[in-house]
Design an enzyme around this catalytic site. Sequence first.
Site, PDB file in Angstrom:
ATOM      1  N   HIS A 161       0.342   8.203  29.033  1.00  0.00           N
ATOM      2  CA  HIS A 161      -0.946   7.621  28.838  1.00  0.00           C
ATOM      3  C   HIS A 161      -1.301   6.542  30.256  1.00  0.00           C
ATOM      4  O   HIS A 161      -2.672   6.376  30.350  1.00  0.00           O
ATOM      5  CB  HIS A 161      -1.164   6.913  27.896  1.00  0.00           C
ATOM      6  CG  HIS A 161      -0.426   5.450  27.548  1.00  0.00           C
ATOM      7  ND1 HIS A 161       0.797   5.464  27.284  1.00  0.00           N
ATOM      8  CD2 HIS A 161      -0.907   4.312  27.872  1.00  0.00           C
ATOM      9  CE1 HIS A 161       1.080   3.922  27.203  1.00  0.00           C
ATOM     10  NE2 HIS A 161       0.002   3.272  27.580  1.00  0.00           N
TER      11      HIS A 161
HETATM   12  C1  UD1 Z   1      -4.720   0.340  27.166  1.00  0.00           C
HETATM   13  C2  UD1 Z   1      -4.164  -0.544  28.400  1.00  0.00           C
HETATM   14  C3  UD1 Z   1      -2.656  -0.262  28.546  1.00  0.00           C
HETATM   15  C4  UD1 Z   1      -1.879   0.103  27.473  1.00  0.00           C
HETATM   16  C5  UD1 Z   1      -2.634   0.985  26.509  1.00  0.00           C
HETATM   17  C6  UD1 Z   1      -1.909   1.218  25.236  1.00  0.00           C
HETATM   18  C7  UD1 Z   1      -5.706  -1.657  29.803  1.00  0.00           C
HETATM   19  C8  UD1 Z   1      -6.256  -1.844  31.063  1.00  0.00           C
HETATM   20  N1  UD1 Z   1      -4.965  -0.646  29.416  1.00  0.00           N
HETATM   21  O1  UD1 Z   1      -4.806   1.412  27.943  1.00  0.00           O
HETATM   22  O2  UD1 Z   1      -2.055  -1.205  29.460  1.00  0.00           O
HETATM   23  O3  UD1 Z   1      -0.683   0.635  27.674  1.00  0.00           O
HETATM   24  O4  UD1 Z   1      -3.776   0.509  26.036  1.00  0.00           O
HETATM   25  O5  UD1 Z   1      -2.007   2.343  24.440  1.00  0.00           O
HETATM   26  O6  UD1 Z   1      -6.179  -2.478  28.883  1.00  0.00           O
HETATM   27  N2  UD1 Z   1      -9.688   6.042  23.267  1.00  0.00           N
HETATM   28  C9  UD1 Z   1      -9.727   6.767  22.203  1.00  0.00           C
HETATM   29  N3  UD1 Z   1      -9.490   6.050  21.072  1.00  0.00           N
HETATM   30  C10 UD1 Z   1      -8.919   4.636  20.951  1.00  0.00           C
HETATM   31  C11 UD1 Z   1      -8.849   4.006  22.006  1.00  0.00           C
HETATM   32  C12 UD1 Z   1      -9.056   4.717  23.509  1.00  0.00           C
HETATM   33  O7  UD1 Z   1     -10.411   7.691  22.096  1.00  0.00           O
HETATM   34  O8  UD1 Z   1      -9.032   4.285  19.714  1.00  0.00           O
HETATM   35  C13 UD1 Z   1      -9.848   6.838  24.807  1.00  0.00           C
HETATM   36  C14 UD1 Z   1     -11.297   6.458  25.161  1.00  0.00           C
HETATM   37  O9  UD1 Z   1     -11.652   7.664  25.909  1.00  0.00           O
HETATM   38  C15 UD1 Z   1     -10.862   5.658  26.337  1.00  0.00           C
HETATM   39  C16 UD1 Z   1      -9.529   5.877  26.832  1.00  0.00           C
HETATM   40  O10 UD1 Z   1      -8.963   6.455  25.774  1.00  0.00           O
HETATM   41  O11 UD1 Z   1     -11.824   5.443  27.340  1.00  0.00           O
HETATM   42  C17 UD1 Z   1      -8.823   4.703  27.471  1.00  0.00           C
HETATM   43  O12 UD1 Z   1      -8.648   3.489  26.355  1.00  0.00           O
HETATM   44  P1  UD1 Z   1      -8.482   2.137  26.883  1.00  0.00           P
HETATM   45  O13 UD1 Z   1      -8.459   0.995  25.919  1.00  0.00           O
HETATM   46  O14 UD1 Z   1      -9.765   1.696  28.131  1.00  0.00           O
HETATM   47  O15 UD1 Z   1      -7.269   2.021  27.989  1.00  0.00           O
HETATM   48  P2  UD1 Z   1      -5.813   2.552  27.348  1.00  0.00           P
HETATM   49  O16 UD1 Z   1      -5.555   3.838  28.398  1.00  0.00           O
HETATM   50  O17 UD1 Z   1      -5.635   2.792  26.036  1.00  0.00           O
HETATM   51  N1  UDP Z   2       3.698   3.469  19.744  1.00  0.00           N
HETATM   52  C1  UDP Z   2       3.354   4.088  18.417  1.00  0.00           C
HETATM   53  N2  UDP Z   2       2.968   5.501  18.380  1.00  0.00           N
HETATM   54  C2  UDP Z   2       2.856   5.978  19.396  1.00  0.00           C
HETATM   55  C3  UDP Z   2       2.912   5.744  20.861  1.00  0.00           C
HETATM   56  C4  UDP Z   2       3.363   4.398  20.961  1.00  0.00           C
HETATM   57  O1  UDP Z   2       3.564   3.456  17.421  1.00  0.00           O
HETATM   58  O2  UDP Z   2       2.365   7.468  19.138  1.00  0.00           O
HETATM   59  C5  UDP Z   2       4.067   2.234  19.863  1.00  0.00           C
HETATM   60  C6  UDP Z   2       5.473   2.295  20.637  1.00  0.00           C
HETATM   61  O3  UDP Z   2       6.423   2.138  20.028  1.00  0.00           O
HETATM   62  C7  UDP Z   2       5.183   0.720  21.075  1.00  0.00           C
HETATM   63  C8  UDP Z   2       3.674   0.512  21.365  1.00  0.00           C
HETATM   64  O4  UDP Z   2       2.997   1.564  20.759  1.00  0.00           O
HETATM   65  O5  UDP Z   2       5.865  -0.174  20.340  1.00  0.00           O
HETATM   66  C9  UDP Z   2       3.509   0.617  22.979  1.00  0.00           C
HETATM   67  O6  UDP Z   2       2.170   1.131  23.399  1.00  0.00           O
HETATM   68  P1  UDP Z   2       1.852   2.004  24.441  1.00  0.00           P
HETATM   69  O7  UDP Z   2       2.932   2.793  24.909  1.00  0.00           O
HETATM   70  O8  UDP Z   2       0.701   2.375  24.084  1.00  0.00           O
HETATM   71  O9  UDP Z   2       1.485   0.859  25.433  1.00  0.00           O
HETATM   72  P2  UDP Z   2       2.120   0.006  26.684  1.00  0.00           P
HETATM   73  O10 UDP Z   2       3.656  -0.695  25.979  1.00  0.00           O
HETATM   74  O11 UDP Z   2       2.468   0.888  27.824  1.00  0.00           O
HETATM   75  O12 UDP Z   2       1.358  -1.092  27.130  1.00  0.00           O
END
Ligand code: UD1
Ligand code: UDP
Length: 358
Positions: free
Chosen positions: A204
């Site tokens: 992601h």
């Molecule tokens: C964010 C964090 C990343 C983390 C990740 C965990 C930042 C810069 N990045 O990235 O470090 O690893 O969360 O999962 O803060 N979206 C949905 N539903 C949701 C959330 C997001 O559809 O509930 C989609 C939307 O299209 C959105 C995209 O995901 O634009 C990205 O979401 P965003 O929160 O901006 O960043 P992440 O990629 O989730």
């Molecule tokens: N995680 C979860 N379900 C999923 C993917 C990740 O519960 O489908 C949990 C994972 O076990 C960890 C946390 O989410 O505890 C990590 O989040 P993510 O990978 O989204 O973000 P990052 O750690 O890269 O910032």
Amino acid sequence: MRKVVSVVGARPNFVKLAPVSRELRKEFAEVIIHTGQHYDYLMDQVFFEQMGIAMPDFHLGVGSGTHGRQTGEMLAAVEKVLMDQVPDMVLVFGDTNTTLAGALAAAKLHIPVVHVEAGLRSFDRRMPEEVNRVLVDHCSDILSCPTITAVDNLRKEGIERGVHLTGDVMVDSMQDCLRIASGSASVLEDLGLSEKGYILATVHRAENTDHPARLESICQALAEVARHIEVVFPCHPRTVGRLKAAGLWEELTSRVMVVDPVGYLEMLVLEAAARKVLTDSGGVQKEAYMLGVPCITLRETTEWVETVQDGWNVLVGAERSGIIRAAIDFLPSGPRKEVFGRPGAASRLVELLSASQA
Ligand code: UD1
Ligand code: UDP
């Protein structure tokens, strides 16, 4: 009783908050602000339910957007709540945009900032998380470091005051939930998976999803690996969107078991029973190490360098043949250590917050 505000908003923030919040509430009045960065049930509420986190006191509903707009809206909205609540300190977690907004809002109001998971560095400023980490560390008053490497990283940037080696609160998150995760073991049966008979993949991070050539190369590799062993891929909504836009969705889902994101308990079950983990997540790299599952990381750098040094994680980037080779051949080469500290990081952190003058 002194008052603390915890600012969270994204999946990894919730996982880190759970054990800290439980300990905090023994000593402080805790107020939780949820920025709304993540909002789908499986990216948000499921963690509150499964991990027993109190419902947020304030929900800012900011949602998705570009970095500037999202962070800016969160900054303004968090500031408003902090001005009203006047807490003794503000806790922020990890490296998301929510973390940066919470830290900046508090620092400008002269409210002491506590950064949980401080000092991590990938040394790659193209990653939004790296920019967030550096900025948050530099405006924090108390820095809770998960590893010795994190303490060293801060010292090299001239940050020594307020730095504490507490260990990693995600050790506590996992320990607290492993016991109850067995109740979610049916996820293996539901998906038709057998113990050590599959690879678990998560992708992601922006550096992979937002570069079509890298995303395509990763998809090709996953599809090829799936010819040898089942690949299950709980897919972040960001990645679903990018895969569809790039025309990669149909081909990938015809070969790989792409499923919705799963709850934390199901994730622990899937990680523990996987033969290997293929990921670009920070948290998942750590969890694989803690569970003794070999990890193949789809990045060129990692902030969790110990997992690589100890031979349980290998950095392969997004190049197709490297991923396939590692998925088939990579085997861990040494013993694991207590890299992330003994359980109890959350209570050690709260102990030092209680003793602080902040
Ligand atoms: C964010 C964090 C990343 C983390 C990740 C965990 C930042 C810069 N990045 O990235 O470090 O690893 O969360 O999962 O803060 N979206 C949905 N539903 C949701 C959330 C997001 O559809 O509930 C989609 C939307 O299209 C959105 C995209 O995901 O634009 C990205 O979401 P965003 O929160 O901006 O960043 P992440 O990629 O989730
Ligand atoms: N995680 C979860 N379900 C999923 C993917 C990740 O519960 O489908 C949990 C994972 O076990 C960890 C946390 O989410 O505890 C990590 O989040 P993510 O990978 O989204 O973000 P990052 O750690 O890269 O910032």
